[in-house]
Design an enzyme around this catalytic site. Structure first.
Site, PDB file in Angstrom:
ATOM      1  N   ASP A 168      73.475  10.140  47.235  1.00  0.00           N
ATOM      2  CA  ASP A 168      72.981   9.614  45.991  1.00  0.00           C
ATOM      3  C   ASP A 168      72.867   8.118  46.408  1.00  0.00           C
ATOM      4  O   ASP A 168      71.653   7.452  45.874  1.00  0.00           O
ATOM      5  CB  ASP A 168      73.744   9.906  45.071  1.00  0.00           C
ATOM      6  CG  ASP A 168      72.854   9.218  43.403  1.00  0.00           C
ATOM      7  OD1 ASP A 168      71.890   9.318  43.872  1.00  0.00           O
ATOM      8  OD2 ASP A 168      73.764  10.053  42.844  1.00  0.00           O
ATOM      9  N   HIS A 172      70.530   4.563  34.702  1.00  0.00           N
ATOM     10  CA  HIS A 172      71.466   5.750  34.983  1.00  0.00           C
ATOM     11  C   HIS A 172      72.736   5.480  35.439  1.00  0.00           C
ATOM     12  O   HIS A 172      73.867   5.929  35.736  1.00  0.00           O
ATOM     13  CB  HIS A 172      71.152   7.197  36.447  1.00  0.00           C
ATOM     14  CG  HIS A 172      69.916   8.058  36.239  1.00  0.00           C
ATOM     15  ND1 HIS A 172      70.021   9.538  34.960  1.00  0.00           N
ATOM     16  CD2 HIS A 172      68.890   8.111  36.570  1.00  0.00           C
ATOM     17  CE1 HIS A 172      69.332   9.906  35.708  1.00  0.00           C
ATOM     18  NE2 HIS A 172      67.878   8.908  35.702  1.00  0.00           N
ATOM     19  N   ASP A 214      58.068   9.239  38.010  1.00  0.00           N
ATOM     20  CA  ASP A 214      58.851   9.872  38.734  1.00  0.00           C
ATOM     21  C   ASP A 214      58.111  11.562  37.861  1.00  0.00           C
ATOM     22  O   ASP A 214      58.048  12.587  37.525  1.00  0.00           O
ATOM     23  CB  ASP A 214      59.964  10.181  38.901  1.00  0.00           C
ATOM     24  CG  ASP A 214      61.025  10.067  37.630  1.00  0.00           C
ATOM     25  OD1 ASP A 214      60.162   9.449  36.823  1.00  0.00           O
ATOM     26  OD2 ASP A 214      61.955  10.413  37.733  1.00  0.00           O
TER      27      ASP A 214
END
Length: 479
Positions: free
Chosen positions: A157, A199, A312
Protein backbone atom coordinates in the site's frame (compact mmCIF):
# COMPACT_ATOMS: atom_id res chain seq x y z
CA UNK A 1 -16.23 -18.89 19.87
CA UNK A 2 -13.58 -16.87 18.04
CA UNK A 3 -14.57 -13.30 18.91
CA UNK A 4 -11.97 -11.82 16.53
CA UNK A 5 -13.68 -13.39 13.55
CA UNK A 6 -16.73 -11.18 14.19
CA UNK A 7 -14.85 -7.90 14.47
CA UNK A 8 -15.04 -5.47 11.57
CA UNK A 9 -11.83 -5.20 9.56
CA UNK A 10 -11.15 -2.55 6.96
CA UNK A 11 -10.74 -3.94 3.45
CA UNK A 12 -7.27 -4.59 2.16
CA UNK A 13 -5.89 -2.16 -0.35
CA UNK A 14 -7.19 -2.52 -3.89
CA UNK A 15 -3.65 -2.95 -5.16
CA UNK A 16 -1.00 -5.64 -4.78
CA UNK A 17 2.25 -5.22 -6.73
CA UNK A 18 3.69 -7.59 -9.32
CA UNK A 19 0.43 -9.48 -9.63
CA UNK A 20 -2.08 -7.10 -11.18
CA UNK A 21 -5.16 -8.24 -13.04
CA UNK A 22 -5.63 -5.27 -15.36
CA UNK A 23 -9.25 -4.20 -15.55
CA UNK A 24 -10.48 -5.28 -19.00
CA UNK A 25 -12.21 -1.92 -19.58
CA UNK A 26 -9.00 0.07 -18.99
CA UNK A 27 -6.12 0.02 -21.45
CA UNK A 28 -2.59 0.55 -20.17
CA UNK A 29 -0.11 2.83 -21.99
CA UNK A 30 3.43 3.37 -20.78
CA UNK A 31 5.88 5.59 -22.71
CA UNK A 32 9.08 6.94 -21.10
CA UNK A 33 9.17 10.68 -20.51
CA UNK A 34 11.81 12.67 -22.33
CA UNK A 35 13.86 15.62 -21.06
CA UNK A 36 14.17 18.97 -22.82
CA UNK A 37 17.37 20.95 -23.34
CA UNK A 38 17.80 24.58 -22.28
CA UNK A 39 17.36 25.67 -25.90
CA UNK A 40 14.14 23.68 -26.19
CA UNK A 41 12.85 25.18 -22.96
CA UNK A 42 13.52 28.72 -24.23
CA UNK A 43 11.76 27.94 -27.48
CA UNK A 44 8.84 26.43 -25.60
CA UNK A 45 8.43 29.54 -23.46
CA UNK A 46 7.88 31.58 -26.60
CA UNK A 47 5.24 29.09 -27.75
CA UNK A 48 3.54 29.44 -24.38
CA UNK A 49 3.34 33.21 -24.83
CA UNK A 50 1.92 32.86 -28.33
CA UNK A 51 -0.66 30.35 -27.07
CA UNK A 52 -1.69 32.72 -24.28
CA UNK A 53 -2.21 35.49 -26.84
CA UNK A 54 -4.09 33.24 -29.27
CA UNK A 55 -6.42 31.83 -26.58
CA UNK A 56 -6.80 35.18 -24.78
CA UNK A 57 -5.31 33.85 -21.56
CA UNK A 58 -5.08 36.86 -19.23
CA UNK A 59 -5.18 37.44 -15.52
CA UNK A 60 -8.79 37.28 -14.32
CA UNK A 61 -10.35 40.54 -13.24
CA UNK A 62 -11.42 40.94 -9.63
CA UNK A 63 -9.64 37.94 -8.15
CA UNK A 64 -6.22 36.28 -8.07
CA UNK A 65 -5.33 32.67 -8.85
CA UNK A 66 -2.05 31.16 -7.64
CA UNK A 67 -0.34 27.94 -8.71
CA UNK A 68 1.87 26.09 -6.23
CA UNK A 69 4.25 23.34 -7.33
CA UNK A 70 7.76 21.97 -7.27
CA UNK A 71 9.08 20.03 -10.24
CA UNK A 72 11.35 17.88 -8.05
CA UNK A 73 8.28 16.09 -6.72
CA UNK A 74 7.49 14.74 -10.19
CA UNK A 75 10.70 12.67 -10.32
CA UNK A 76 9.79 10.28 -7.51
CA UNK A 77 8.71 6.71 -8.16
CA UNK A 78 6.58 4.45 -5.96
CA UNK A 79 7.63 1.34 -7.86
CA UNK A 80 7.18 0.00 -11.36
CA UNK A 81 3.83 -1.67 -10.73
CA UNK A 82 2.41 0.75 -8.16
CA UNK A 83 -0.59 2.69 -9.53
CA UNK A 84 0.48 6.04 -8.00
CA UNK A 85 2.57 7.84 -10.62
CA UNK A 86 3.95 11.25 -9.54
CA UNK A 87 4.78 12.01 -13.18
CA UNK A 88 1.05 12.65 -13.68
CA UNK A 89 2.08 16.11 -12.38
CA UNK A 90 4.49 16.36 -15.30
CA UNK A 91 1.68 15.68 -17.75
CA UNK A 92 -0.53 18.20 -15.94
CA UNK A 93 2.20 20.80 -16.29
CA UNK A 94 2.47 19.92 -19.97
CA UNK A 95 -1.13 20.89 -20.62
CA UNK A 96 -1.28 23.88 -18.27
CA UNK A 97 1.79 25.45 -19.86
CA UNK A 98 0.93 24.47 -23.46
CA UNK A 99 -2.31 26.45 -23.22
CA UNK A 100 -0.40 29.44 -21.75
CA UNK A 101 -2.24 29.35 -18.42
CA UNK A 102 0.76 30.36 -16.25
CA UNK A 103 0.47 33.89 -17.67
CA UNK A 104 -2.86 34.27 -15.88
CA UNK A 105 -1.63 33.16 -12.45
CA UNK A 106 0.93 33.89 -9.77
CA UNK A 107 3.25 30.89 -9.99
CA UNK A 108 5.09 29.76 -6.87
CA UNK A 109 7.97 27.31 -6.74
CA UNK A 110 7.23 26.04 -3.25
CA UNK A 111 9.65 25.04 -0.51
CA UNK A 112 9.68 21.79 1.46
CA UNK A 113 7.46 21.68 4.53
CA UNK A 114 9.58 21.70 7.68
CA UNK A 115 9.59 18.94 10.28
CA UNK A 116 7.82 21.31 12.67
CA UNK A 117 5.09 22.00 10.14
CA UNK A 118 4.53 18.28 9.58
CA UNK A 119 4.59 17.75 13.33
CA UNK A 120 1.64 20.12 13.76
CA UNK A 121 -0.52 17.09 12.95
CA UNK A 122 1.66 13.99 12.64
CA UNK A 123 3.36 12.35 15.63
CA UNK A 124 7.10 12.68 16.16
CA UNK A 125 7.77 8.93 16.26
CA UNK A 126 5.99 8.49 12.93
CA UNK A 127 7.87 11.37 11.29
CA UNK A 128 11.20 10.13 12.66
CA UNK A 129 10.63 6.69 11.17
CA UNK A 130 9.41 8.18 7.88
CA UNK A 131 12.58 10.27 7.65
CA UNK A 132 15.05 7.52 8.51
CA UNK A 133 13.59 4.26 7.15
CA UNK A 134 15.77 2.84 4.39
CA UNK A 135 14.19 2.42 0.95
CA UNK A 136 13.24 -1.12 -0.02
CA UNK A 137 13.21 -2.58 -3.50
CA UNK A 138 10.02 -4.56 -3.00
CA UNK A 139 7.13 -4.50 -0.52
CA UNK A 140 7.55 -6.55 2.65
CA UNK A 141 4.14 -8.17 2.25
CA UNK A 142 4.82 -9.43 -1.26
CA UNK A 143 5.26 -13.04 -0.18
CA UNK A 144 3.30 -12.79 3.06
CA UNK A 145 0.18 -10.56 2.72
CA UNK A 146 -0.42 -10.71 6.49
CA UNK A 147 3.07 -9.56 7.47
CA UNK A 148 3.00 -6.61 9.86
CA UNK A 149 4.68 -3.37 8.80
CA UNK A 150 5.55 -0.51 11.14
CA UNK A 151 3.29 2.55 10.76
CA UNK A 152 1.94 0.77 7.65
CA UNK A 153 5.19 1.72 5.88
CA UNK A 154 6.97 -0.74 3.65
CA UNK A 155 4.00 -2.76 2.43
CA UNK A 156 2.34 -2.82 -0.98
CA UNK A 157 0.00 0.00 0.00
CA UNK A 158 2.64 2.53 1.10
CA UNK A 159 6.09 1.30 0.01
CA UNK A 160 9.39 2.72 1.22
CA UNK A 161 10.82 4.22 -1.95
CA UNK A 162 13.88 6.36 -2.56
CA UNK A 163 13.44 9.99 -1.50
CA UNK A 164 10.20 9.27 0.36
CA UNK A 165 10.58 11.95 3.05
CA UNK A 166 11.50 14.58 0.47
CA UNK A 167 8.47 13.62 -1.59
CA UNK A 168 6.20 13.96 1.44
CA UNK A 169 7.63 17.30 2.53
CA UNK A 170 7.34 18.68 -1.01
CA UNK A 171 3.72 17.57 -1.32
CA UNK A 172 2.88 19.14 2.04
CA UNK A 173 4.86 22.24 1.09
CA UNK A 174 2.67 22.92 -1.94
CA UNK A 175 -0.52 22.73 0.14
CA UNK A 176 0.86 24.82 3.00
CA UNK A 177 2.02 27.50 0.59
CA UNK A 178 -1.42 27.57 -1.00
CA UNK A 179 -3.02 27.98 2.43
CA UNK A 180 -0.62 30.80 3.37
CA UNK A 181 -1.49 32.74 0.23
CA UNK A 182 -5.19 32.38 1.01
CA UNK A 183 -4.63 33.53 4.60
CA UNK A 184 -2.47 36.47 3.49
CA UNK A 185 -5.18 37.55 1.02
CA UNK A 186 -2.66 37.19 -1.81
CA UNK A 187 -4.79 34.60 -3.54
CA UNK A 188 -8.49 33.88 -3.91
CA UNK A 189 -8.09 30.49 -5.59
CA UNK A 190 -4.88 28.60 -4.79
CA UNK A 191 -4.02 25.47 -6.77
CA UNK A 192 -1.88 22.66 -5.29
CA UNK A 193 -2.21 19.60 -7.53
CA UNK A 194 0.71 17.98 -5.72
CA UNK A 195 -1.33 17.85 -2.52
CA UNK A 196 -4.61 16.24 -1.58
CA UNK A 197 -3.17 13.02 -0.13
CA UNK A 198 -5.84 12.77 2.53
CA UNK A 199 -5.83 9.15 3.71
CA UNK A 200 -2.74 9.53 5.93
CA UNK A 201 -3.42 9.34 9.66
CA UNK A 202 -1.66 11.01 12.55
CA UNK A 203 0.74 8.09 13.07
CA UNK A 204 0.16 5.88 10.05
CA UNK A 205 0.40 5.91 6.28
CA UNK A 206 -2.67 4.75 4.40
CA UNK A 207 -4.04 4.52 0.87
CA UNK A 208 -0.84 5.64 -0.91
CA UNK A 209 -0.74 8.69 1.41
CA UNK A 210 2.05 9.34 3.93
CA UNK A 211 1.43 12.95 5.04
CA UNK A 212 -2.06 14.41 5.27
CA UNK A 213 -1.36 17.73 3.62
CA UNK A 214 -5.03 18.74 3.60
CA UNK A 215 -5.13 18.60 7.40
CA UNK A 216 -1.94 20.66 7.54
CA UNK A 217 -3.39 23.23 5.16
CA UNK A 218 -6.61 23.51 7.16
CA UNK A 219 -4.59 23.96 10.33
CA UNK A 220 -2.97 26.91 8.56
CA UNK A 221 -6.39 28.27 7.57
CA UNK A 222 -7.45 28.03 11.21
CA UNK A 223 -5.25 31.02 11.96
CA UNK A 224 -7.62 33.18 9.95
CA UNK A 225 -10.83 31.31 9.20
CA UNK A 226 -13.32 29.62 11.54
CA UNK A 227 -12.71 25.95 10.69
CA UNK A 228 -11.69 22.64 12.27
CA UNK A 229 -12.40 18.91 12.34
CA UNK A 230 -14.34 15.88 13.61
CA UNK A 231 -15.21 16.97 17.14
CA UNK A 232 -15.99 20.63 16.54
CA UNK A 233 -18.46 22.64 14.49
CA UNK A 234 -15.71 24.63 12.79
CA UNK A 235 -15.37 22.46 9.69
CA UNK A 236 -17.91 20.58 7.67
CA UNK A 237 -16.49 17.73 5.62
CA UNK A 238 -18.36 16.46 2.57
CA UNK A 239 -17.12 13.37 0.75
CA UNK A 240 -18.41 11.94 -2.55
CA UNK A 241 -16.98 8.46 -3.04
CA UNK A 242 -17.51 4.88 -4.13
CA UNK A 243 -18.73 2.88 -1.15
CA UNK A 244 -18.57 -0.88 -0.98
CA UNK A 245 -17.50 -2.00 2.52
CA UNK A 246 -15.20 -5.02 2.84
CA UNK A 247 -14.35 -4.79 -0.86
CA UNK A 248 -13.33 -1.25 -1.84
CA UNK A 249 -10.78 0.84 0.09
CA UNK A 250 -11.13 2.37 2.64
CA UNK A 251 -14.50 0.78 3.49
CA UNK A 252 -15.72 3.79 5.49
CA UNK A 253 -18.05 6.69 4.73
CA UNK A 254 -21.56 5.26 4.87
CA UNK A 255 -24.58 7.50 4.49
CA UNK A 256 -25.30 7.40 8.22
CA UNK A 257 -21.74 8.34 9.20
CA UNK A 258 -22.33 11.98 10.09
CA UNK A 259 -19.65 12.67 12.68
CA UNK A 260 -19.68 12.02 16.44
CA UNK A 261 -22.77 10.14 17.59
CA UNK A 262 -23.30 12.20 20.72
CA UNK A 263 -25.58 15.16 20.17
CA UNK A 264 -23.56 16.96 22.86
CA UNK A 265 -20.47 16.87 20.66
CA UNK A 266 -20.26 20.06 18.55
CA UNK A 267 -19.03 18.00 15.59
CA UNK A 268 -22.23 15.96 15.35
CA UNK A 269 -23.83 16.21 11.87
CA UNK A 270 -20.75 17.99 10.50
CA UNK A 271 -19.41 15.07 8.44
CA UNK A 272 -21.47 14.46 5.31
CA UNK A 273 -20.85 11.26 3.34
CA UNK A 274 -22.24 10.64 -0.14
CA UNK A 275 -21.71 6.93 -0.88
CA UNK A 276 -22.03 6.01 -4.55
CA UNK A 277 -22.11 2.83 -6.62
CA UNK A 278 -20.27 1.96 -9.82
CA UNK A 279 -20.98 3.79 -13.04
CA UNK A 280 -22.38 7.16 -11.97
CA UNK A 281 -22.64 9.60 -14.89
CA UNK A 282 -21.77 13.27 -15.36
CA UNK A 283 -25.41 14.35 -15.24
CA UNK A 284 -26.16 12.41 -12.04
CA UNK A 285 -22.97 13.49 -10.32
CA UNK A 286 -23.35 17.18 -11.16
CA UNK A 287 -26.96 17.26 -9.95
CA UNK A 288 -26.00 15.47 -6.75
CA UNK A 289 -23.01 17.73 -6.13
CA UNK A 290 -24.91 20.99 -6.66
CA UNK A 291 -27.89 19.83 -4.59
CA UNK A 292 -25.70 18.90 -1.63
CA UNK A 293 -22.90 21.49 -1.76
CA UNK A 294 -25.41 24.26 -2.46
CA UNK A 295 -27.36 23.38 0.68
CA UNK A 296 -24.16 22.99 2.72
CA UNK A 297 -23.11 26.48 1.66
CA UNK A 298 -26.51 27.93 2.55
CA UNK A 299 -26.60 26.24 5.95
CA UNK A 300 -22.97 26.23 7.06
CA UNK A 301 -21.81 29.45 5.36
CA UNK A 302 -18.12 28.51 5.12
CA UNK A 303 -15.39 31.14 5.02
CA UNK A 304 -13.05 29.00 2.89
CA UNK A 305 -13.27 25.84 0.79
CA UNK A 306 -10.68 23.06 0.63
CA UNK A 307 -11.70 21.16 -2.52
CA UNK A 308 -9.94 17.84 -3.05
CA UNK A 309 -10.22 17.03 -6.77
CA UNK A 310 -9.30 13.35 -6.75
CA UNK A 311 -9.35 12.15 -10.36
CA UNK A 312 -9.84 8.44 -9.68
CA UNK A 313 -13.54 9.19 -10.20
CA UNK A 314 -12.87 9.64 -13.94
CA UNK A 315 -13.92 7.00 -16.46
CA UNK A 316 -11.06 4.71 -17.36
CA UNK A 317 -9.21 5.14 -14.08
CA UNK A 318 -7.03 2.20 -13.17
CA UNK A 319 -8.72 1.84 -9.76
CA UNK A 320 -11.87 3.97 -9.95
CA UNK A 321 -15.28 2.70 -11.03
CA UNK A 322 -17.29 5.72 -12.21
CA UNK A 323 -18.32 6.96 -15.68
CA UNK A 324 -17.35 10.60 -15.16
CA UNK A 325 -15.81 12.57 -18.00
CA UNK A 326 -13.45 15.51 -17.66
CA UNK A 327 -16.33 17.93 -18.23
CA UNK A 328 -18.42 16.48 -15.40
CA UNK A 329 -15.46 16.48 -13.03
CA UNK A 330 -14.76 20.12 -13.83
CA UNK A 331 -18.39 21.13 -13.36
CA UNK A 332 -17.95 20.61 -9.61
CA UNK A 333 -15.01 23.03 -9.52
CA UNK A 334 -16.99 25.54 -11.55
CA UNK A 335 -19.88 25.37 -9.09
CA UNK A 336 -17.63 25.87 -6.05
CA UNK A 337 -15.94 28.80 -7.78
CA UNK A 338 -19.34 30.37 -8.41
CA UNK A 339 -19.89 30.61 -4.64
CA UNK A 340 -17.23 33.34 -4.47
CA UNK A 341 -15.48 31.88 -1.42
CA UNK A 342 -11.67 31.65 -1.03
CA UNK A 343 -10.71 28.19 -2.20
CA UNK A 344 -7.79 25.76 -2.41
CA UNK A 345 -7.83 23.15 -5.17
CA UNK A 346 -5.95 20.02 -4.13
CA UNK A 347 -4.99 16.97 -6.17
CA UNK A 348 -5.41 13.51 -4.70
CA UNK A 349 -6.20 10.15 -6.27
CA UNK A 350 -6.07 9.36 -9.96
CA UNK A 351 -4.21 6.42 -11.49
CA UNK A 352 -4.49 6.87 -15.25
CA UNK A 353 -2.03 9.79 -15.55
CA UNK A 354 -3.13 11.12 -18.94
CA UNK A 355 -6.72 11.62 -17.73
CA UNK A 356 -5.64 13.02 -14.37
CA UNK A 357 -3.65 15.64 -16.27
CA UNK A 358 -6.60 16.46 -18.52
CA UNK A 359 -8.93 17.02 -15.56
CA UNK A 360 -6.53 19.14 -13.52
CA UNK A 361 -5.52 21.25 -16.53
CA UNK A 362 -9.18 21.84 -17.39
CA UNK A 363 -9.94 22.77 -13.79
CA UNK A 364 -7.01 25.18 -13.81
CA UNK A 365 -8.61 26.84 -16.83
CA UNK A 366 -11.89 27.07 -14.90
CA UNK A 367 -10.09 28.72 -11.99
CA UNK A 368 -8.65 31.45 -14.22
CA UNK A 369 -11.86 31.84 -16.21
CA UNK A 370 -10.37 30.56 -19.48
CA UNK A 371 -12.35 27.33 -19.86
CA UNK A 372 -14.41 28.82 -22.71
CA UNK A 373 -11.26 30.04 -24.50
CA UNK A 374 -8.99 27.03 -24.69
CA UNK A 375 -9.44 24.68 -27.66
CA UNK A 376 -10.48 21.09 -27.16
CA UNK A 377 -7.56 19.85 -29.25
CA UNK A 378 -4.36 19.57 -27.23
CA UNK A 379 -1.81 22.05 -28.66
CA UNK A 380 0.73 20.54 -31.01
CA UNK A 381 3.61 21.97 -28.98
CA UNK A 382 2.51 20.30 -25.71
CA UNK A 383 5.43 18.31 -24.26
CA UNK A 384 4.94 14.54 -24.10
CA UNK A 385 1.82 14.89 -26.25
CA UNK A 386 2.02 11.24 -27.28
CA UNK A 387 1.21 10.18 -23.72
CA UNK A 388 -2.35 11.46 -24.10
CA UNK A 389 -3.08 8.87 -26.81
CA UNK A 390 -6.01 10.92 -28.12
CA UNK A 391 -5.44 14.55 -29.07
CA UNK A 392 -8.51 15.86 -27.24
CA UNK A 393 -8.78 17.43 -23.79
CA UNK A 394 -12.21 15.84 -23.44
CA UNK A 395 -12.05 12.14 -24.35
CA UNK A 396 -15.34 10.30 -24.77
CA UNK A 397 -16.23 7.32 -22.59
CA UNK A 398 -15.32 5.06 -25.50
CA UNK A 399 -11.88 6.70 -25.78
CA UNK A 400 -11.30 6.39 -22.02
CA UNK A 401 -12.41 2.78 -21.71
CA UNK A 402 -13.51 -0.02 -23.98
CA UNK A 403 -17.09 0.22 -22.70
CA UNK A 404 -18.86 2.25 -19.99
CA UNK A 405 -19.41 0.59 -16.64
CA UNK A 406 -22.86 -0.57 -15.69
CA UNK A 407 -24.54 2.29 -13.82
CA UNK A 408 -25.74 0.92 -10.46
CA UNK A 409 -26.97 4.30 -9.15
CA UNK A 410 -30.74 4.45 -9.43
CA UNK A 411 -32.50 7.81 -9.51
CA UNK A 412 -34.43 6.83 -6.38
CA UNK A 413 -31.19 6.07 -4.53
CA UNK A 414 -29.75 9.45 -5.46
CA UNK A 415 -32.93 11.25 -4.37
CA UNK A 416 -32.78 9.39 -1.06
CA UNK A 417 -29.17 10.53 -0.55
CA UNK A 418 -30.10 14.17 -1.17
CA UNK A 419 -33.06 13.91 1.19
CA UNK A 420 -30.91 12.32 3.91
CA UNK A 421 -28.19 14.96 3.63
CA UNK A 422 -30.68 17.83 3.70
CA UNK A 423 -32.25 16.26 6.77
CA UNK A 424 -28.85 16.08 8.49
CA UNK A 425 -28.21 19.73 7.69
CA UNK A 426 -31.33 20.70 9.63
CA UNK A 427 -29.32 19.94 12.78
CA UNK A 428 -26.68 22.51 11.78
CA UNK A 429 -28.19 25.63 13.25
CA UNK A 430 -25.57 28.27 12.57
CA UNK A 431 -22.33 29.19 10.90
CA UNK A 432 -19.16 27.85 12.56
CA UNK A 433 -18.02 29.36 15.82
CA UNK A 434 -14.45 30.44 16.50
CA UNK A 435 -13.06 28.17 19.19
CA UNK A 436 -9.56 29.37 19.89
CA UNK A 437 -9.00 26.57 22.38
CA UNK A 438 -9.03 24.00 19.59
CA UNK A 439 -5.80 25.24 18.04
CA UNK A 440 -3.47 26.77 20.63
CA UNK A 441 -1.35 29.67 19.42
CA UNK A 442 1.98 28.70 17.88
CA UNK A 443 4.30 31.66 18.30
CA UNK A 444 7.01 30.14 16.14
CA UNK A 445 4.59 29.70 13.27
CA UNK A 446 3.25 33.22 13.72
CA UNK A 447 6.77 34.60 13.64
CA UNK A 448 7.50 32.72 10.43
CA UNK A 449 4.31 34.06 8.90
CA UNK A 450 5.25 37.62 9.77
CA UNK A 451 8.68 37.19 8.21
CA UNK A 452 7.18 35.64 5.12
CA UNK A 453 4.58 38.39 4.84
CA UNK A 454 7.26 41.07 5.03
CA UNK A 455 9.17 39.32 2.27
CA UNK A 456 6.08 39.10 0.12
CA UNK A 457 5.19 42.73 0.75
CA UNK A 458 8.63 43.74 -0.45
CA UNK A 459 8.12 41.72 -3.60
CA UNK A 460 4.87 43.58 -4.17
CA UNK A 461 6.83 46.84 -4.24
CA UNK A 462 9.23 45.59 -6.87
CA UNK A 463 8.89 47.68 -10.03
CA UNK A 464 9.39 44.77 -12.41
CA UNK A 465 6.75 42.75 -10.62
CA UNK A 466 4.33 45.67 -10.81
CA UNK A 467 4.85 45.99 -14.56
CA UNK A 468 4.36 42.27 -15.09
CA UNK A 469 1.05 42.41 -13.27
CA UNK A 470 -0.08 45.42 -15.31
CA UNK A 471 0.68 43.47 -18.47
CA UNK A 472 -1.64 40.71 -17.30
CA UNK A 473 1.13 38.19 -16.75
CA UNK A 474 1.50 35.68 -13.95
CA UNK A 475 4.71 35.96 -11.96
CA UNK A 476 7.03 33.58 -10.17
CA UNK A 477 7.16 33.51 -6.40
CA UNK A 478 9.56 32.43 -3.71
CA UNK A 479 11.76 29.38 -3.77
Amino acid sequence: MDVDSYRWRPPKTNYLPHNIDVDPVVEEFEVPLGKASDHENASYFQKMKLAAQEYNIVRPKGYTVSYHATSEMEKHHFGQTHPMKPWRLTLTKSLVTAYGMPFAMDNYNTRHATYEELNSFHSSDYLDYLATAAPEDQPRDLDNPDKDVKFNLGGSDCPLFHGLYDYCSMSAGTSLDAARKICNKQSDIAIAWGGGLHHAKKSEASGFCYINDIVLAILELLRLYPASFFSTDRVMTVSFHKYQPEVFFPGTGGLNDNGPKSEHNPGAHHAINVPLNDGITDEQYEHLFKSIIGQVNTTFRPSAIALQCGADSLAGDRLGRFNLKVEGHGACVRFCKSLGIPMILFGGGGYTPRNVARAWAYETSIAIGADQNIPETIPEHAPWRQHFIHDTLFPSLEQSMSEPRNNKNTEKRLRDIITHVHEQLRFVQHAPSVQSSIIPPDLGGIRDEVEERLKEENEEKDENLRRARENGLGVEGEM
